[in-house]
Design a protein around this motif. Sequence first.
Motif, short mmCIF file in Angstrom:
data_model
loop_
_atom_site.label_atom_id
_atom_site.label_comp_id
_atom_site.label_asym_id
_atom_site.label_seq_id
_atom_site.Cartn_x
_atom_site.Cartn_y
_atom_site.Cartn_z
N LYS A 47 16.12 87.67 -21.66
CA LYS A 47 15.75 86.33 -21.20
C LYS A 47 15.87 86.01 -19.83
O LYS A 47 15.42 85.38 -19.13
N ALA A 103 9.43 79.70 -25.66
CA ALA A 103 10.24 79.91 -24.42
C ALA A 103 9.62 79.17 -23.18
O ALA A 103 8.56 78.63 -23.40
N TYR A 109 14.91 80.95 -24.51
CA TYR A 109 14.05 81.54 -25.68
C TYR A 109 14.63 81.12 -26.82
O TYR A 109 16.06 81.35 -27.18
#
Length: 281
Positions: A71, A98, A78
Amino acid sequence: MEEFDLQSLLSSNDKLLIHLLQSYAQTNEIAVFVLNNDDNLQAGVFGKLSESDALSKVDKMGDLSKLSVNKYKYSIEYADAPVRIAAINQRIGKVCVACDVEKSADMKNVLVMQKLNRQVDYLRYLIESIANLIIQNRGIDDFVIKYSLDLNKEIDNLDENESDALKRIKHLSTSNGSIIAAIEFIDNNLDKRLTLDQFSGRVYLSDYYFSKLFKRETGLSFSVYLNARKIQKAMILLKESNQSINEISDSLGFTRLSYFSQTFKKYTGYAPTKYRVEDIN
């Protein structure tokens, strides 16, 4: 063998779930998407994504299994949550949320993450509740794919070298929560006769999906890994305890001494008696 068809569920009732996810994503300015148990994207990514960010490429990716650990690469926060179907008591996938964040804004990102966790829990509840209503109305058979072959046996019979399994489990690494839980359960219950359905039930997956996921994450089939851990423990007991070979066999859940000896030799290249008396590392 049966497999739940998540894509059919999402597209049912004139794509009711898809429209709800799209609307929620747009209203809350986040990205929402659903993955099946293989971490493959179902029905696309909903919500407006930043064109300048790598996250805009997410909807072009098929396998999103590494998104959670990558991420920071995408400059996102996320969160995900498993989606379970009560009618079959199985996990069928997960819903994910997200949004773009600034790499340097640490405190702000913590608040974003907290908000995403609340949002993903709400979406999980939404999907499960609507899914249960749809299934009650149409029946579970509309969303189950049936296979004529026993896919568990097909997976377990893949060409594997048991003698390499002991080496592989020493360097095993996985970030998948279901597989970590299964491995911990194996390690704490080596004295028992363990079966595939015990593990798949603990993580709310079908036998088929659990077998497939275990193979993907560890490189070994469930049965090969289980036996490798038992033999690894047997090697320690043979060298460091005064237990008889029969007692060691019983303590590791083997029903017959002959099967224990056969399995031990298959994984180590030695009979248990020879391994105990000779200077073998």
